[in-house]
Design a protein around this motif. Structure first.
Motif, PDB file in Angstrom:
ATOM      1  N   VAL A   1       0.819  -1.214   0.000  1.00  0.00           N
ATOM      2  CA  VAL A   1       0.000   0.000   0.000  1.00  0.00           C
ATOM      3  C   VAL A   1       0.853   1.266   0.000  1.00  0.00           C
ATOM      4  O   VAL A   1       0.533   2.224  -0.711  1.00  0.00           O
ATOM      5  N   PRO A   2       1.945   1.345   0.774  1.00  0.00           N
ATOM      6  CA  PRO A   2       2.772   2.553   0.716  1.00  0.00           C
ATOM      7  C   PRO A   2       3.295   2.867  -0.678  1.00  0.00           C
ATOM      8  O   PRO A   2       3.343   4.033  -1.086  1.00  0.00           O
ATOM      9  N   LEU A   3       3.690   1.823  -1.442  1.00  0.00           N
ATOM     10  CA  LEU A   3       4.172   2.066  -2.796  1.00  0.00           C
ATOM     11  C   LEU A   3       3.048   2.559  -3.695  1.00  0.00           C
ATOM     12  O   LEU A   3       3.245   3.464  -4.519  1.00  0.00           O
ATOM     13  N   LEU A   4       1.845   1.995  -3.547  1.00  0.00           N
ATOM     14  CA  LEU A   4       0.710   2.468  -4.323  1.00  0.00           C
ATOM     15  C   LEU A   4       0.414   3.937  -4.021  1.00  0.00           C
ATOM     16  O   LEU A   4       0.085   4.721  -4.920  1.00  0.00           O
ATOM     17  N   ALA A   5       0.535   4.309  -2.745  1.00  0.00           N
ATOM     18  CA  ALA A   5       0.317   5.706  -2.374  1.00  0.00           C
ATOM     19  C   ALA A   5       1.384   6.603  -3.002  1.00  0.00           C
ATOM     20  O   ALA A   5       1.096   7.741  -3.413  1.00  0.00           O
ATOM     21  N   THR A   6       2.610   6.104  -3.096  1.00  0.00           N
ATOM     22  CA  THR A   6       3.678   6.876  -3.747  1.00  0.00           C
ATOM     23  C   THR A   6       3.355   7.116  -5.211  1.00  0.00           C
ATOM     24  O   THR A   6       3.559   8.221  -5.737  1.00  0.00           O
ATOM     25  N   TYR A   7       2.839   6.095  -5.888  1.00  0.00           N
ATOM     26  CA  TYR A   7       2.438   6.265  -7.289  1.00  0.00           C
ATOM     27  C   TYR A   7       1.342   7.329  -7.417  1.00  0.00           C
ATOM     28  O   TYR A   7       1.372   8.164  -8.333  1.00  0.00           O
ATOM     29  N   LEU A   8       0.362   7.299  -6.514  1.00  0.00           N
ATOM     30  CA  LEU A   8      -0.718   8.273  -6.558  1.00  0.00           C
ATOM     31  C   LEU A   8      -0.186   9.690  -6.345  1.00  0.00           C
ATOM     32  O   LEU A   8      -0.574  10.630  -7.064  1.00  0.00           O
ATOM     33  N   ARG A   9       0.698   9.848  -5.385  1.00  0.00           N
ATOM     34  CA  ARG A   9       1.248  11.182  -5.125  1.00  0.00           C
ATOM     35  C   ARG A   9       2.104  11.669  -6.297  1.00  0.00           C
ATOM     36  O   ARG A   9       2.123  12.869  -6.598  1.00  0.00           O
ATOM     37  N   GLN A  10       2.801  10.755  -6.940  1.00  0.00           N
ATOM     38  CA  GLN A  10       3.560  11.122  -8.139  1.00  0.00           C
ATOM     39  C   GLN A  10       2.617  11.676  -9.206  1.00  0.00           C
ATOM     40  O   GLN A  10       2.893  12.704  -9.839  1.00  0.00           O
ATOM     41  N   PHE A  11       1.501  11.003  -9.395  1.00  0.00           N
ATOM     42  CA  PHE A  11       0.518  11.445 -10.388  1.00  0.00           C
ATOM     43  C   PHE A  11      -0.031  12.826 -10.045  1.00  0.00           C
ATOM     44  O   PHE A  11      -0.079  13.722 -10.905  1.00  0.00           O
ATOM     45  N   LEU A  12      -0.421  13.043  -8.817  1.00  0.00           N
ATOM     46  CA  LEU A  12      -1.010  14.318  -8.415  1.00  0.00           C
ATOM     47  C   LEU A  12       0.004  15.455  -8.514  1.00  0.00           C
ATOM     48  O   LEU A  12      -0.305  16.542  -9.022  1.00  0.00           O
TER      49      LEU A  12
ATOM     50  N   ALA B   1      -4.276  20.092  -3.345  1.00  0.00           N
ATOM     51  CA  ALA B   1      -4.957  19.799  -2.078  1.00  0.00           C
ATOM     52  C   ALA B   1      -5.083  18.291  -1.871  1.00  0.00           C
ATOM     53  O   ALA B   1      -4.926  17.784  -0.751  1.00  0.00           O
ATOM     54  N   LEU B   2      -5.360  17.554  -2.938  1.00  0.00           N
ATOM     55  CA  LEU B   2      -5.432  16.094  -2.834  1.00  0.00           C
ATOM     56  C   LEU B   2      -4.073  15.492  -2.475  1.00  0.00           C
ATOM     57  O   LEU B   2      -3.983  14.529  -1.711  1.00  0.00           O
ATOM     58  N   LEU B   3      -3.017  16.057  -3.029  1.00  0.00           N
ATOM     59  CA  LEU B   3      -1.668  15.594  -2.698  1.00  0.00           C
ATOM     60  C   LEU B   3      -1.402  15.748  -1.198  1.00  0.00           C
ATOM     61  O   LEU B   3      -0.894  14.829  -0.543  1.00  0.00           O
ATOM     62  N   LEU B   4      -1.770  16.888  -0.659  1.00  0.00           N
ATOM     63  CA  LEU B   4      -1.586  17.106   0.772  1.00  0.00           C
ATOM     64  C   LEU B   4      -2.437  16.142   1.588  1.00  0.00           C
ATOM     65  O   LEU B   4      -1.976  15.584   2.595  1.00  0.00           O
ATOM     66  N   ALA B   5      -3.665  15.897   1.136  1.00  0.00           N
ATOM     67  CA  ALA B   5      -4.580  15.021   1.871  1.00  0.00           C
ATOM     68  C   ALA B   5      -4.108  13.574   1.886  1.00  0.00           C
ATOM     69  O   ALA B   5      -4.379  12.836   2.836  1.00  0.00           O
ATOM     70  N   THR B   6      -3.395  13.145   0.858  1.00  0.00           N
ATOM     71  CA  THR B   6      -2.884  11.769   0.826  1.00  0.00           C
ATOM     72  C   THR B   6      -1.566  11.620   1.573  1.00  0.00           C
ATOM     73  O   THR B   6      -1.132  10.498   1.839  1.00  0.00           O
ATOM     74  N   THR B   7      -0.929  12.733   1.904  1.00  0.00           N
ATOM     75  CA  THR B   7       0.372  12.683   2.578  1.00  0.00           C
ATOM     76  C   THR B   7       0.246  12.786   4.099  1.00  0.00           C
ATOM     77  O   THR B   7       0.896  12.033   4.833  1.00  0.00           O
ATOM     78  N   LEU B   8      -0.565  13.698   4.570  1.00  0.00           N
ATOM     79  CA  LEU B   8      -0.642  13.967   6.003  1.00  0.00           C
ATOM     80  C   LEU B   8      -0.940  12.728   6.854  1.00  0.00           C
ATOM     81  O   LEU B   8      -0.301  12.512   7.881  1.00  0.00           O
TER      82      LEU B   8
END
Length: 484
Positions: free
Chosen positions: A294-305, A464-471
């Motif tokens: 899951v952490p790697l998937l989240a990294t991919y999402l943040r890269q996209f955003l 804003a979505l990038l911040l919401a997925t990181t915090l």
């Protein structure tokens, strides 16, 4: 300890274990910047190319989309081949294609031929970054040291620098030789990569290279060394993956009711891809491993955003400077110099410390600030405001990409580091494709100020979505260097 085979000066041999083999850095860095320099130079060439062929922004945007669509497919595919066969041969083939594409674009008689050249550029530039990540991992295994922050920073800083300096370089090339010069420059770049790659990259059959790559094979782990068994290449999986991306992005580039079949085709291909990858023993994308990471998937999402916002600004703001503000291509490129300086400075100052979570949070906050500042920009805005907006939005470019790269290096399966890195670049290019689609939507006829403001709101939402997925992601604070 791995002994020398013939001596450090022999082609294809590896030095005795110690520090990172610095001979690898030049081909790694030069090859990895081929894609960002081509993706950024085109930003200032879109208007002159449109004028030359009588094409509106909704058509010239395909010069952007074609490269990123080809690269989004090519990066993980070639990355998987790098994991299987070693980086040298894929690096050399890919950089050769870059030179061919440069000649093709320089001589192109039509917009369609230019788009074809950009597709070839996309595939050609897909090999170097996965190869560089594979070499970085193999050097850590060979030396017994896992301290790649400096090397990873060099890759990130080089890519970020040329991505931002690209519009400046493109503007200068256009001023000297017209828009065709932004294609011609690929010929000497390709030649330099071929020379460096031939002289410095290790051959897969080198004993020390193979031993370092296959560490752990005797203990029952899957070897990540070069393979020669053609049956291990998951061609059906790669084909289905390509169909998913191509059909989806074709729809996003022109979403109309009469194209309903494209998202349907993408969904069907995605389902077939998932079924196949879960059943075959050596899949193109190991969904079982990826799905549990899951952490790697989240990294991919943040890269996209992160990159959706970054490229929306690069393409949208540059076109607006030319059409909405009335600047020339070369002047518009120079107006982005503060962004380049900010990105380079931030990357250089923070690169040695991974601090993934801090970089992502700060990057998202500054990105939101820059997007809000874009709402203040208009056709009569003073030059200092135009430069200030670029400076602010250069800061997250120096943070977000580097943070995602460091996170992936810690989160990905070492045996599939090249294919994982390819997927990271795929999500970056998906962000670029999303940005080009947004640019075409908000600038349907010309890059005017109302369209720029609408684009700024779109960018603000993504930040804003990038911040919401990181915090809330606590795993980012737990990333530490692996012990070799």
């Amino acid at each position: 300890m791995i002994p020398r085979t013939e001596g450090p000066a022999a082609r294809g041999t590896r030095p005795a274990p110690g520090g990172f083999d610095r001979r690898l850095i030049a081909p790694m860095v030069l090859g990895s910047v081929l894609n960002p320099v081509n993706s950024s130079m085109i930003a200032v060439a879109l208007v002159p190319i449109g004028t030359a062929f009588g094409a509106p922004p909704a058509e010239t945007v395909w010069l952007v989309s074609a490269l990123y669509l080809a690269t989004a497919v090519g990066q993980p595919v070639i990355g998987r081949l790098v994991d299987m066969y070693g980086p040298r041969r894929l690096y050399l083939v890919g950089t050769s294609l870059v030179g061919v594409a440069g000649v093709m674009g320089a001589l192109a008689p039509s917009l369609g031929m230019l788009i074809a050249a950009r597709v070839l550029l996309g595939f050609g530039t897909s090999a170097a970054y996965p190869a560089a990540m594979r070499l970085t991992r193999s050097e850590a295994e060979r030396t017994g040291r896992d301290s790649p922050a400096g090397v990873l920073t060099a890759l990130a800083v080089a890519g970020q620098t040329v991505a931002v300096i690209g519009p400046v370089l493109g503007g200068l090339l256009i001023g000297v030789g017209g828009w065709r010069a932004v294609f011609t420059v690929n010929v000497p770049l390709s030649a330099a990569c071929l020379a460096l790659g031939t002289l410095r990259l290790p051959r897969a059959e080198d004993a020390s290279w193979a031993d370092g790559r296959n560490k752990g094979a005797g203990s029952g782990e899957r070897s990540n060394g070069p393979r020669t068994d053609g049956r291990s290449v998951d061609l059906p999986g790669m084909t289905l993956f390509a169909v998913v991306l191509v059909s989806l992005m074709l729809f996003l580039m022109g979403p109309r009711p009469d194209r309903w079949y494209l998202p349907v085709l993408s969904a069907v291909a995605a389902a077939a891809f998932a079924v196949r990858e879960l059943r075959v023993p050596d899949p193109f994308v190991d969904l079982r491993v990826l799905g549990g990471n899951v952490p790697l998937l989240a990294t991919y999402l943040r890269q996209f955003l992160g990159y959706t916002t970054a490229y929306s600004f690069m393409y949208g703001y540059t076109q607006w400077l030319e059409e909405g503000r009335g600047l020339s291509a070369s002047t518009a490129g120079l107006a982005l110099l503060p962004m380049m300086v900010a990105a380079l400075t931030v990357s250089t100052l923070t690169g040695r410390r991974e601090a993934v979570r801090t970089k992502l949070v700060v990057g998202a906050l500054v990105q939101m600030t820059g997007c809000a500042a874009l709402l203040l920009v208009g056709a009569g805005s003073p030059v200092w405001l135009l430069l200030a907006v670029g400076t602010v939005l250069g800061v997250p470019q120096g943070l977000i990409g580097l943070a995602a790269q460091n996170a992936l290096y810690r989160q990905a399966d070492p045996a599939r580091i090249a294919s994982a890195a390819g997927l990271l670049r795929t999500f970056m290019y998906l962000g670029a494709l999303g940005a080009s689609a947004a640019t075409a939507a908000f600038f349907p006829h010309r890059a005017d100020t109302p369209g720029l403001h609408a684009l700024a709101l779109f960018m603000l939402a993504g930040s804003a979505l990038l911040l919401a997925t990181t915090l809330p992601d606590r795993s980012l604070g737990e990333l530490t260097p692996r012990k070799a």
